[in-house]
Scaffold this active site. Sequence first.
Site, PDB file in Angstrom:
ATOM      1  N   ASP A   1      -7.096   8.057  -0.053  1.00 41.12           N
ATOM      2  CA  ASP A   1      -7.026   8.212   1.382  1.00 41.12           C
ATOM      3  C   ASP A   1      -5.978   8.001   1.888  1.00 41.12           C
ATOM      4  O   ASP A   1      -5.629   6.685   1.685  1.00 41.12           O
ATOM      5  CB  ASP A   1      -8.358   7.718   1.767  1.00 41.12           C
ATOM      6  CG  ASP A   1      -8.755   8.071   3.316  1.00 41.12           C
ATOM      7  OD1 ASP A   1      -7.500   8.153   4.195  1.00 41.12           O
ATOM      8  OD2 ASP A   1      -9.609   8.226   3.594  1.00 41.12           O
TER       9      ASP A   1
ATOM     10  N   GLY B   1      -4.675   4.061  -3.133  1.00 42.09           N
ATOM     11  CA  GLY B   1      -5.588   4.912  -2.807  1.00 42.09           C
ATOM     12  C   GLY B   1      -5.445   6.242  -2.504  1.00 42.09           C
ATOM     13  O   GLY B   1      -4.342   6.893  -2.085  1.00 42.09           O
TER      14      GLY B   1
ATOM     15  N   GLU C   1      10.136   1.832  10.360  1.00 43.74           N
ATOM     16  CA  GLU C   1      11.347   2.662  10.137  1.00 43.74           C
ATOM     17  C   GLU C   1      10.733   4.068  10.169  1.00 43.74           C
ATOM     18  O   GLU C   1       9.972   4.393   9.089  1.00 43.74           O
ATOM     19  CB  GLU C   1      12.025   2.258   8.744  1.00 43.74           C
ATOM     20  CG  GLU C   1      13.359   2.963   8.830  1.00 43.74           C
ATOM     21  CD  GLU C   1      13.508   4.095   7.801  1.00 43.74           C
ATOM     22  OE1 GLU C   1      13.619   5.077   8.762  1.00 43.74           O
ATOM     23  OE2 GLU C   1      13.348   4.259   6.752  1.00 43.74           O
TER      24      GLU C   1
ATOM     25  N   CYS D   1      14.948  10.401   5.613  1.00 46.74           N
ATOM     26  CA  CYS D   1      14.870  10.249   7.190  1.00 46.74           C
ATOM     27  C   CYS D   1      16.377   9.965   7.699  1.00 46.74           C
ATOM     28  O   CYS D   1      16.606  10.443   8.954  1.00 46.74           O
ATOM     29  CB  CYS D   1      14.059   9.025   7.642  1.00 46.74           C
ATOM     30  SG  CYS D   1      14.637   7.330   6.704  1.00 46.74           S
TER      31      CYS D   1
ATOM     32  N   LYS E   1       0.987  -1.187  -0.068  1.00 53.54           N
ATOM     33  CA  LYS E   1       0.029   0.085  -0.066  1.00 53.54           C
ATOM     34  C   LYS E   1       0.828   1.072   0.084  1.00 53.54           C
ATOM     35  O   LYS E   1       1.322   1.619   0.846  1.00 53.54           O
ATOM     36  CB  LYS E   1      -0.710  -0.025   1.141  1.00 53.54           C
ATOM     37  CG  LYS E   1      -2.238   0.808   1.123  1.00 53.54           C
ATOM     38  CD  LYS E   1      -1.972   2.236   1.060  1.00 53.54           C
ATOM     39  CE  LYS E   1      -1.725   2.922   2.247  1.00 53.54           C
ATOM     40  NZ  LYS E   1      -1.642   4.537   2.209  1.00 53.54           N
TER      41      LYS E   1
ATOM     42  N   GLU F   1      11.615  16.925  13.224  1.00 48.67           N
ATOM     43  CA  GLU F   1      11.921  16.382  11.938  1.00 48.67           C
ATOM     44  C   GLU F   1      11.193  17.379  10.837  1.00 48.67           C
ATOM     45  O   GLU F   1      10.051  17.037  10.672  1.00 48.67           O
ATOM     46  CB  GLU F   1      11.512  14.933  11.343  1.00 48.67           C
ATOM     47  CG  GLU F   1      11.906  14.591  10.058  1.00 48.67           C
ATOM     48  CD  GLU F   1      11.781  13.120   9.874  1.00 48.67           C
ATOM     49  OE1 GLU F   1      12.604  12.393   9.352  1.00 48.67           O
ATOM     50  OE2 GLU F   1      10.319  12.371  10.105  1.00 48.67           O
TER      51      GLU F   1
ATOM     52  N   GLY G   1      -4.542   1.592   4.797  1.00 52.75           N
ATOM     53  CA  GLY G   1      -3.837   1.282   5.879  1.00 52.75           C
ATOM     54  C   GLY G   1      -4.169   0.787   7.064  1.00 52.75           C
ATOM     55  O   GLY G   1      -3.805  -0.106   7.729  1.00 52.75           O
TER      56      GLY G   1
END
Length: 488
Positions: free
Chosen positions: A215, A213, A258, A291, A182, A392, A220
């Site tokens: 949304d 999708g 992660e 990240c 997804k 972040e 998820g």
Amino acid sequence: MTKLPEAKLYIDGKLRRAAGDRTFEVVGPWTGEITTLAADASAEDMNEAIAAARRAFDTTDWASNRDLRLQCVTRLRDLLYANRERLVDIARLEVGAAMGAIFSVQVDGALSGLDALIELFPTVTWEEDRGTAEAYGVRSQRLVVHEPVGVAAAITPWNVPLYINVAKVISGLLAGCTVILKPAPDTPSAAAILGELAHEAGFPPGVFNVVTGADPAMLGEMLTLDPRVDLITFTGSTAVGKRIMEKGASTLKRLFLELGGKSANIILDDAPNFAQTVASSIVCFHAGQGCAIATRLLVPRSRYAEAIAALEQAYQSFSDHWGDPEAPSQVMGPVISKKQMDRVLGYIELGQKEGARLLAGGHARPDKGGGFFVEPTCFVDVSNDMRIAQEEIFGPVLVVIPFEDDDDAIRIANQSEYGLAGHVASGDKARALRIARAVRTGSVGVNGAMAVGPDLPFGGFKSSGVGREWGREGIEEYLESKVIAVPA
């Protein structure tokens, strides 16, 4: 720039549109214009994908047939190489990658990472003879068997989507899981092409499914809550990771996450070529949307003025070398969306309100095009308790923090909820290694050495996540351990 083909679902061995032919528009970061349409899956579509993955795991030999898995993944790898130019188009148009980033992690890094996983596959231990022992009056011969967890759901982000899709999907498939991918709504094509090529590679129905999708949460959430799904692997923000962990608790999901990072680059006073090392620390690669990118630069107070002068010159020199979609040497383009651009600009405004000094950048750059451009930005005179030093930002923003001595540098680096990556530079290897061991992160590069690679485990401490991706360890995350004992 051209447009991309419509991104379709891949469910139970079939490429198809969403129920009711629903689609959503995907906006290109370079232009701000629609670059493709993608299938907008319903709950019914996702339910079909989960059922297909469950059926393929429970009723076929996918989990036990290692030769079949390797053959399928190898055919998929070959097709991805054959379609490299399509992958480049996706990375440019949908992800907003500059050509220099495509040559590294966005496309070529993903392909070489797939090669590494195939090469590592023979090193995975599937059975271990633990010998004979007596326990509770019974003498037994013991065997430890490592077998796939079951149905794995991979929920992936938009920043380096092909690279992360490959890490999760290929590791899970090689381990013997069936996989549902997804992707983020911003980058559906980087997932849809895997489904298309898996179909061409002759994957058995249901072992791999791709569901896109509009949304960002609904699909998820279904995966996280459904008891037919055994494992969730997620890359994205810490806030969403915590929600997945919370929601997955009701069915005791296996999770590995992660998550975010605020990595520190510690440059010591004896670093060779001090000014050059400082200058190379500017945050520009993929507009800071990574990240593991070091967005906190820690420099010794004794050389602070020298460091600031080097940074000022570096940002001035870089000012004309970003934002060109055709330049093969450039590594920085736009951020992914207007929402992300507004977020980054909000943090830049916050940094000035907190009292940090804006050394370079700080503005949107509409002159670069119709997309979402934020110029490389640097704050100095930053204290580590400022929000711009703790949160972040996920944009091209560097904060510079002075430290007094080695212990102070370690304290500042560790004074963060995150612990994903880091760097240390010193002319004294032993000194650098002492600091590297003391910093609480999943990887640390010393003097420019690369601590991140597809044959190495990648992940973080603290709020940077749980578990590891890539390397043999990344495949083993998808395995359970079973003990079998027979009378000796």
